[in-house]
Design a protein around this motif. Structure first.
Motif, PDB file in Angstrom:
ATOM      1  N   ALA A   1       0.843  -1.204   0.000  1.00  0.00           N
ATOM      2  CA  ALA A   1       0.000   0.000   0.000  1.00  0.00           C
ATOM      3  C   ALA A   1       0.871   1.243   0.000  1.00  0.00           C
ATOM      4  O   ALA A   1       2.082   1.184   0.236  1.00  0.00           O
ATOM      5  N   ARG A   2       0.241   2.355  -0.261  1.00  0.00           N
ATOM      6  CA  ARG A   2       0.997   3.595  -0.410  1.00  0.00           C
ATOM      7  C   ARG A   2       1.530   4.060   0.948  1.00  0.00           C
ATOM      8  O   ARG A   2       0.907   3.833   1.999  1.00  0.00           O
ATOM      9  N   SER A   3       2.648   4.736   0.864  1.00  0.00           N
ATOM     10  CA  SER A   3       3.237   5.261   2.102  1.00  0.00           C
ATOM     11  C   SER A   3       2.320   6.274   2.754  1.00  0.00           C
ATOM     12  O   SER A   3       2.255   6.377   3.979  1.00  0.00           O
ATOM     13  N   ALA A   4       1.589   7.006   1.918  1.00  0.00           N
ATOM     14  CA  ALA A   4       0.664   7.996   2.476  1.00  0.00           C
ATOM     15  C   ALA A   4      -0.413   7.314   3.300  1.00  0.00           C
ATOM     16  O   ALA A   4      -0.845   7.814   4.343  1.00  0.00           O
ATOM     17  N   SER A   5      -0.868   6.177   2.814  1.00  0.00           N
ATOM     18  CA  SER A   5      -1.882   5.428   3.568  1.00  0.00           C
ATOM     19  C   SER A   5      -1.303   4.946   4.888  1.00  0.00           C
ATOM     20  O   SER A   5      -1.960   4.987   5.926  1.00  0.00           O
ATOM     21  N   TRP A   6      -0.079   4.472   4.821  1.00  0.00           N
ATOM     22  CA  TRP A   6       0.571   4.046   6.047  1.00  0.00           C
ATOM     23  C   TRP A   6       0.719   5.214   7.019  1.00  0.00           C
ATOM     24  O   TRP A   6       0.578   5.060   8.234  1.00  0.00           O
ATOM     25  N   MET A   7       1.005   6.346   6.474  1.00  0.00           N
ATOM     26  CA  MET A   7       1.142   7.523   7.322  1.00  0.00           C
ATOM     27  C   MET A   7      -0.176   7.825   8.029  1.00  0.00           C
ATOM     28  O   MET A   7      -0.212   8.109   9.234  1.00  0.00           O
ATOM     29  N   GLN A   8      -1.260   7.754   7.290  1.00  0.00           N
ATOM     30  CA  GLN A   8      -2.567   7.986   7.894  1.00  0.00           C
ATOM     31  C   GLN A   8      -2.857   6.959   8.973  1.00  0.00           C
ATOM     32  O   GLN A   8      -3.331   7.280  10.072  1.00  0.00           O
ATOM     33  N   LEU A   9      -2.546   5.695   8.641  1.00  0.00           N
ATOM     34  CA  LEU A   9      -2.753   4.630   9.634  1.00  0.00           C
ATOM     35  C   LEU A   9      -1.915   4.904  10.868  1.00  0.00           C
ATOM     36  O   LEU A   9      -2.374   4.763  12.007  1.00  0.00           O
ATOM     37  N   HIS A  10      -0.683   5.322  10.640  1.00  0.00           N
ATOM     38  CA  HIS A  10       0.220   5.593  11.749  1.00  0.00           C
ATOM     39  C   HIS A  10      -0.315   6.717  12.631  1.00  0.00           C
ATOM     40  O   HIS A  10      -0.297   6.638  13.860  1.00  0.00           O
ATOM     41  N   LEU A  11      -0.819   7.735  12.004  1.00  0.00           N
ATOM     42  CA  LEU A  11      -1.306   8.888  12.768  1.00  0.00           C
ATOM     43  C   LEU A  11      -2.514   8.527  13.625  1.00  0.00           C
ATOM     44  O   LEU A  11      -2.540   8.776  14.824  1.00  0.00           O
ATOM     45  N   TRP A  12      -3.514   7.960  12.956  1.00  0.00           N
ATOM     46  CA  TRP A  12      -4.759   7.708  13.677  1.00  0.00           C
ATOM     47  C   TRP A  12      -4.622   6.562  14.674  1.00  0.00           C
ATOM     48  O   TRP A  12      -5.172   6.599  15.777  1.00  0.00           O
ATOM     49  N   LEU A  13      -3.848   5.559  14.299  1.00  0.00           N
ATOM     50  CA  LEU A  13      -3.600   4.481  15.253  1.00  0.00           C
ATOM     51  C   LEU A  13      -2.796   4.989  16.440  1.00  0.00           C
ATOM     52  O   LEU A  13      -2.982   4.565  17.582  1.00  0.00           O
ATOM     53  N   GLY A  14      -1.927   5.943  16.166  1.00  0.00           N
ATOM     54  CA  GLY A  14      -1.174   6.546  17.257  1.00  0.00           C
ATOM     55  C   GLY A  14      -2.085   7.248  18.250  1.00  0.00           C
ATOM     56  O   GLY A  14      -1.911   7.140  19.472  1.00  0.00           O
ATOM     57  N   LEU A  15      -3.083   7.939  17.735  1.00  0.00           N
ATOM     58  CA  LEU A  15      -4.030   8.611  18.623  1.00  0.00           C
ATOM     59  C   LEU A  15      -4.838   7.590  19.417  1.00  0.00           C
ATOM     60  O   LEU A  15      -5.100   7.765  20.612  1.00  0.00           O
ATOM     61  N   LEU A  16      -5.229   6.519  18.742  1.00  0.00           N
ATOM     62  CA  LEU A  16      -5.956   5.459  19.426  1.00  0.00           C
ATOM     63  C   LEU A  16      -5.093   4.841  20.529  1.00  0.00           C
ATOM     64  O   LEU A  16      -5.570   4.471  21.594  1.00  0.00           O
TER      65      LEU A  16
ATOM     66  N   LEU B   1       7.447   6.035  31.181  1.00  0.00           N
ATOM     67  CA  LEU B   1       8.149   7.209  30.660  1.00  0.00           C
ATOM     68  C   LEU B   1       8.463   7.046  29.185  1.00  0.00           C
ATOM     69  O   LEU B   1       8.314   7.996  28.395  1.00  0.00           O
ATOM     70  N   LEU B   2       8.881   5.854  28.804  1.00  0.00           N
ATOM     71  CA  LEU B   2       9.194   5.630  27.394  1.00  0.00           C
ATOM     72  C   LEU B   2       7.947   5.800  26.532  1.00  0.00           C
ATOM     73  O   LEU B   2       7.986   6.445  25.472  1.00  0.00           O
ATOM     74  N   PHE B   3       6.849   5.220  27.004  1.00  0.00           N
ATOM     75  CA  PHE B   3       5.627   5.333  26.223  1.00  0.00           C
ATOM     76  C   PHE B   3       5.121   6.762  26.180  1.00  0.00           C
ATOM     77  O   PHE B   3       4.656   7.234  25.139  1.00  0.00           O
ATOM     78  N   VAL B   4       5.185   7.431  27.296  1.00  0.00           N
ATOM     79  CA  VAL B   4       4.743   8.828  27.300  1.00  0.00           C
ATOM     80  C   VAL B   4       5.639   9.661  26.402  1.00  0.00           C
ATOM     81  O   VAL B   4       5.176  10.541  25.671  1.00  0.00           O
ATOM     82  N   GLY B   5       6.946   9.368  26.421  1.00  0.00           N
ATOM     83  CA  GLY B   5       7.862  10.044  25.512  1.00  0.00           C
ATOM     84  C   GLY B   5       7.483   9.808  24.056  1.00  0.00           C
ATOM     85  O   GLY B   5       7.478  10.736  23.232  1.00  0.00           O
ATOM     86  N   LEU B   6       7.143   8.573  23.761  1.00  0.00           N
ATOM     87  CA  LEU B   6       6.715   8.247  22.402  1.00  0.00           C
ATOM     88  C   LEU B   6       5.449   9.008  22.036  1.00  0.00           C
ATOM     89  O   LEU B   6       5.327   9.558  20.938  1.00  0.00           O
ATOM     90  N   LEU B   7       4.509   9.021  22.967  1.00  0.00           N
ATOM     91  CA  LEU B   7       3.252   9.705  22.677  1.00  0.00           C
ATOM     92  C   LEU B   7       3.489  11.202  22.482  1.00  0.00           C
ATOM     93  O   LEU B   7       2.959  11.812  21.543  1.00  0.00           O
ATOM     94  N   VAL B   8       4.301  11.756  23.365  1.00  0.00           N
ATOM     95  CA  VAL B   8       4.544  13.203  23.271  1.00  0.00           C
ATOM     96  C   VAL B   8       5.290  13.544  21.987  1.00  0.00           C
ATOM     97  O   VAL B   8       4.909  14.472  21.258  1.00  0.00           O
ATOM     98  N   THR B   9       6.350  12.800  21.683  1.00  0.00           N
ATOM     99  CA  THR B   9       7.093  13.091  20.454  1.00  0.00           C
ATOM    100  C   THR B   9       6.233  12.825  19.233  1.00  0.00           C
ATOM    101  O   THR B   9       6.332  13.530  18.227  1.00  0.00           O
ATOM    102  N   GLY B  10       5.400  11.808  19.323  1.00  0.00           N
ATOM    103  CA  GLY B  10       4.523  11.526  18.193  1.00  0.00           C
ATOM    104  C   GLY B  10       3.541  12.654  17.939  1.00  0.00           C
ATOM    105  O   GLY B  10       3.376  13.109  16.794  1.00  0.00           O
ATOM    106  N   VAL B  11       2.925  13.114  18.995  1.00  0.00           N
ATOM    107  CA  VAL B  11       1.998  14.241  18.834  1.00  0.00           C
ATOM    108  C   VAL B  11       2.744  15.478  18.370  1.00  0.00           C
ATOM    109  O   VAL B  11       2.256  16.246  17.527  1.00  0.00           O
ATOM    110  N   PHE B  12       3.933  15.664  18.892  1.00  0.00           N
ATOM    111  CA  PHE B  12       4.766  16.785  18.449  1.00  0.00           C
ATOM    112  C   PHE B  12       5.057  16.666  16.970  1.00  0.00           C
ATOM    113  O   PHE B  12       5.005  17.644  16.237  1.00  0.00           O
TER     114      PHE B  12
END
Lengths: 832, 274
Positions: B66-81, B105-116
């Motif tokens: 699948a397209r990288s853009a689709s993966w990006m969308q999946l990554h974003l929304w799944l990240g929020l979930l 702390l690692l997970f919160v770091g991931l969440l924070v950097t991801g949202v950033f």
């Protein structure tokens, strides 16, 4: 002026490859080569171009983006005139990010390895501090079995299947906590008990009120514990949540995970209480309504209670209201009744008797039973029946004997006669054993009879207090020649029944030869004998109870019927013309001038052997001349008290062919012990136990135990007398928990206790005790309703969580005392 | 072709529905007296693997995944979930224990950097476009070196042509350090142009000392100062766009290691069957 820098013209714009790991080291100088490093970071640049031979000449092939062909051109040897010195390649951004990621991974792995194999792995891997009650648990292995295996063991445990709940960590919880009969089961109860309770439990009030989530959850998931052999402790009790965590807190909805009937809250769907708290009849048969309406108003002033707290008091925890003891609550009205005061019938319990036999028929049948009281009409007692039934050699004879009328054996066949004979000899042996060895001799026999080892303390209650003199007196009266007769019988010799007419009833003459008895006052017309068989003693002053036909007897027995001149003091002094009785029925006592009052003496008879005062023709105190006084003094004898009255404080006494026991008051140990043992023996179907219990356990029997103490039949067949009212069992939890204490201050209106405990005046309370089923119950009180509790127990007031009023673990939940051996105590002392 | 708004609406709705389903499943399991940490934990692991697979997908462009853009969308929304899943798993409380705190702390770091990262990838391009010429990040050092050489040449020439060292001395004092490397990164990230304005003001202040030719040279230099400032802006923001991944991706690998240990420990010491 804007300086534009970037161009995307194909021949002026180099191709960027950010995915490559290495870039030319001259990028920062602004002149990166077009070749770039290889994948391992080695510079590949050598010259600006790779000259191309065109005929005999070499041509420069430098790219236009790098400036196009140079003016110098390649060297004659074909090498480029512009060599590029090698650079030090640098990592691309992406490559540097990858290095950072690898470093982070390595550090994480290293940290985990250090923590796993370090000296304090437990602290590193602990998911948090323990709650306050568990803070003293030092080692992880105290609660987690798999901790003992070390890191490799943990990995193994993680992938191995989970053991059954009881064999897992929950089993370690039980090393400290006692949690009912089946700790891993719901409510710590066996499956069968739970099933029965589930069927009997009231249903949730409306299916419509059942929470959808709970119903759906019940459909989607099996009940917890079904597939794991039970419910693990950690299902509900979550540890490692800090010191302040509440281990026993549980959501209302989750409490219902296993319940088939679910509801939303206490006020929304909770089942009605049914007959709670009156789920079984009271152990003490006490009709509140009848007492309030009838007995208390009729009671003597100051004896009836005025308020509930006069009879009921909270237990030591303030939780349950228990009935005060007999002395405080009941004795004012019932103590005398138990002792048999003013009782119409016999107040003593016949224990050992010489059963009445048809001696004439026995003589005719030439049955050899030796001397036997002629006038005994006693029935074989349950006690004796119980003892005889335990002897296999006697059981057949006993069974036949019980079908006969021993007082009329005219139609008896030889086998019946033989059975009677055997019972007679068994009676004599029993008496001999008592005389010879005392009550303790019967301890093994009673144990066999009742199927229950009799401990010394129990034997003391059963037979202790029976004095040698009483037994000896009975033996001498009933079987004056007992030793000789038993010896003859043991030798196989015939021992005929002496006598044969009523005039000489006893064989005292014969017995005196053997020195067996000394009761012989028989045939003494004017004797002042005290023998029981004063038959034909016209002027005897016998004190036996069976003074029938003694015209001038001064008997003191209760059966002074037809005693014209009897000086009986029994209650049946009917027709005693000259009786000087002191009994209650001194009707028609012409010459009575009894001054014995309530004592059991028989004084006052005309020719009675008791020359107590007041008697007209006797040696009384009043109106006697000096010579008469001197004469009567010579003939003075001690009074012959009515044994029943003499023993009114309770205890053993001998009276008319029977050894009797009179209860001394409430809590009589004799009655209690015999009833307990007989009830227990009924479970095993011991012969005699049923009749024994029936005799002692009748509401009208002496002591009147079962008038107030209800009798339950248990599942195993045991019949149990409820001696005590309901008392809380220490360390035992019920399903429902109610503590009275905190509610007292709320009951300040005019209804008080009746706020919850309102009388049900229409209930047929008495019928609750017609059978032995404790569930047969019509309470004097209306059941407590859910609405009553719901006035306060809502979420925003007193609270309505399940655990507010209910316990999950039911049964014994208190921890046993810690086991400390003497060695441990000694070693601890040595360390001080 | 769906619009951005429609795509966002669709993906957001799917995410919400997925969240609702997961929350319902967790709640029902909670009511059934089960330990929901196992369910939420495994969902987190699955989400983590799918999220981390995006990096792998980018390294395997030749595979039909699948397209990288689709993966990006999946990554974003799944990240929020995953944020919601994470708080369902841990509860809204601070963690206890060293290992769990580290993982938290690692997970919160991931969440924070991801949202950033989501935020910065939405905010930065507009600024990059509006500020000036868009320069490829890999070419920034080349152009910076080029500008530095040009300004140095101008400064050297000015001595000869003008017979004055005004520009040269200004160059050696102020311009050479400015052109030597990226400057004023923090100011650019804050959207401040104060340093370059000050420099330009100083540059303009030299006009009174210069002839017309000198002023021409000054104009040349000033254009290059502006170009260099734009390069610095591009460097700051593009550096941020690339740099946040220097936190996000290493945290991912570290969290994966610690999470694996956490799973083993949980199963080894679970007192209640999942």
């Amino acid at each position: 002026m804007i300086r534009r820098l970037q161009s995307f013209i194909f021949n002026k714009s180099p191709y960027e490859r950010p995915n490559q790991k290495w870039v030319c080291g001259r990028t920062a100088e602004g002149c990166p080569c077009r070749i770039g490093p290889d994948r391992w970071g080695r510079c590949r640049a050598q010259a600006a171009c790779a000259p191309r031979k065109d005929g005999a000449c070499w041509k420069c092939t430098r790219a236009q983006a790098s400036g196009g062909s140079c003016t110098e051109g390649p060297r004659p040897d074909g090498s480029c005139a512009h060599p590029i010195p090698p650079c030090q390649p640098v990592r691309s951004v992406r490559s540097r990010r990858g290095v950072a990621a690898r470093w982070a991974t390595v550090m994480a792995v290293g940290l985990m390895a250090l923590a796993l194999h370090g000296s304090d792995a437990a602290r590193w891997f602990s998911p948090g501090t323990l709650s306050a009650p568990h803070t003293q648990i030092g080692a992880c292995s105290d609660c987690h079995q798999s901790f003992r295996g070390g890191p490799t063991g943990w990995i193994h445990a993680a992938f191995a299947g989970a053991p059954d709940v009881g064999d897992g960590d929950s089993g370690l919880c039980l090393s400290c906590h006692t949690l009912g009969q089946a700790p891993m089961n719901p409510h710590s109860l066996p499956d069968a008990t739970l099933a029965d309770m589930g069927k009997a439990a009231p249903k949730a009030r409306s299916a419509a009120l059942s929470p959808v989530g709970l119903e759906l959850s019940g459909e989607l998931f099996t009940a917890p514990g079904k597939d794991t052999g039970g419910i693990a402790c950690a299902n509900c009790h979550r540890e490692h949540r800090g010191r302040e965590a509440k281990l026993i807190a549980l959501d209302n909805q989750r409490c219902q995970a296993c319940h088939t009937d679910k509801f939303a809250s206490f006020t929304n769907g909770h089942p009605d209480f049914g007959s709670y708290p009156y789920t079984r009849r009271t152990r003490i048969d006490f009709d509140h309504v009848k007492h309030m309406r009838q007995h208390f108003p009729d009671a003597d002033p100051g004896t009836a209670p005025q308020q509930c707290a006069d009879c009921h008091a909270p237990d030591s925890n303030g939780a349950q209201m228990v009935v005060k003891d007999f002395g405080d609550a009941c004795a004012a009205c019932h103590a005398g009744e138990i002792r048999g005061e003013n009782a119409a019938g016999s107040t003593g319990i016949p224990v050992l008797v010489a059963p009445g036999l048809d001696l004439q028929s026995l003589r005719q049948a030439k049955a050899g039973i030796g001397h036997w009281p002629e006038l005994s009409d006693r029935k074989l007692t349950s006690f004796m029946r119980t003892v005889f039934a335990a002897d296999p050699k006697l059981s057949g004879a006993l069974a036949r004997f019980e079908k006969l009328d021993p007082m009329d054996l005219r139609g008896a066949d030889p086998k019946d006669i033989q059975a009677v004979t055997r019972i007679a000899w068994a009676t004599k042996k029993l008496v001999r054993d008592l005389v010879a060895d005392g009550p303790a001799a019967l301890q093994p026999e009673l144990g066999d009879a009742l199927g229950h080892d009799i401990a010394p303390a129990a034997a003391r209650d059963l037979l202790g207090g029976l004095s040698y003199a009483t037994v000896k007196q009975a033996q001498e009266k009933w079987f004056p020649d007992l030793a000789r007769e038993l010896a003859l019988h043991a030798a196989g010799k015939a021992v005929p029944i002496p006598g044969g007419d009523t005039a000489s009833a006893d064989s005292a003459g014969a017995s005196s030869d053997s020195g067996g008895g000394s009761s012989g006052s028989q045939a003494d017309i004017l004797s002042g004998g005290s023998g029981g068989d004063d038959q034909g003693d016209i002027l005897s002053g016998g004190s036996g109870s069976d003074d029938q036909g003694d015209i001038l007897s001064g008997g003191s027995g209760s059966d002074d019927q037809g005693d014209i001149l009897s000086g009986g003091s029994g209650s049946d002094d009917q027709g005693d013309i000259l009786s000087g009785g002191s009994g209650g029925d001194d009707q028609g006592d012409i010459l009575s001038s009894d001054d014995a009052g309530a004592s059991g003496d028989s004084g006052g008879g005309i020719l009675s052997s008791e020359p107590q005062g007041g008697d007209l023709l006797g040696g009384g105190n009043g109106g006697e001349s000096g010579a008469d006084a001197a004469a009567s003094a010579e003939n003075a004898t001690l009074p012959e008290p009515n044994p029943q009255e003499w023993g009114r404080l309770g205890g053993w006494y001998q009276d008319f062919n029977a050894l009797l026991y009179r209860p001394g008051g409430h809590g009589d140990r004799f009655l209690k012990r015999w009833l307990d043992l007989a009830g227990h023996a009924m479970a095993s179907g011991r012969p005699g136990a049923k009749s024994l219990f029936a005799d002692l356990g009748s509401p009208d029997a002496p002591g009147k135990c079962t008038k107030c103490h209800s009798v339950d039949k248990l599942a195993d067949g045991t019949v149990k007398v409820n001696w005590a009212s309901r008392m809380p069992t220490p360390g035992h939890q019920e399903f429902t928990r109610f503590v009275h204490g905190p509610h007292f201050t709320l009951l300040t209106d005019n209804t008080g206790c009746a706020t919850c405990h309102a009388f049900n005046t229409d209930a047929d309370y008495a019928s609750s005790f017609d059978d032995r089923d404790p569930s047969t119950y019509h309470s004097n009180f209306e059941p407590i309703t859910r609405e009553t509790c719901g006035q306060c127990h809502v979420a925003k007031q007193a609270g309505n969580t399940c655990i507010e009023c209910h316990n999950y673990h039911v049964g014994k939940v208190a921890s046993d005392p810690t086991a400390t051996s003497m060695k441990m105590v000694e070693s601890a002392a040595g360390q001080d | 072709m769906t619009t951005l708004a429609a795509r966002r609406l669709r993906n957001g709705a799917v995410t919400l529905v997925a969240l609702a389903v997961v929350a319902a499943a967790v709640y029902l399991q909670f009511l059934a007296l089960r330990d929901t940490s196992f369910l939420t934990g495994w969902l987190l692991v699955i989400a983590f693997v799918v999220l981390a697979a995006y990096n792998l997908r980018k390294k395997l462009p030749f595979l039909p995944l699948a397209r990288s853009a689709s993966w990006m969308q999946l990554h974003l929304w799944l990240g929020l979930l995953t944020v919601a899943l994470f708080f369902m798993h841990t509860g809204l409380r601070w963690p206890n224990g060293a290992l769990e705190t580290l993982l938290w702390l690692l997970f919160v770091g991931l969440l924070v950097t991801g949202v950033f990262g989501i935020a910065i990838s939405r905010l930065a391009p507009r600024g990059l476009t509006d500020h000036g010429e868009r320069i490829l990040f890999e070419r920034i050092p080349v152009f910076r070196a080029q500008l530095a050489d040009e300004v140095e040449a101008l400064a050297t020439t000015s001595v000869q042509e003008l017979g004055s060292g005004t520009i040269a001395s200004f160059y050696s004092r102020r311009l050479q350090p400015f052109f030597a490397r990226p400057r004023n990164v923090a100011h650019h990230l804050c959207g401040s142009g104060a340093p370059v304005h000050r420099l330009r003001r100083e540059l303009r202040g030299l006009e009174r000392y210069l002839s017309d030719r000198g002023r021409e040279m000054l104009d040349e230099i000033e254009s290059r100062v502006v170009a260099k400032d734009n390069l610095d802006y591009q460097y700051a923001w593009q550096g941020l766009l690339k740099g946040w991944l220097f936190a996000h991706i290493p945290l991912t690998y570290a969290a994966a290691v610690v999470a694996a240990v956490h799973v083993v420990v949980v199963y080894a010491f679970a007192s209640a069957a999942p």
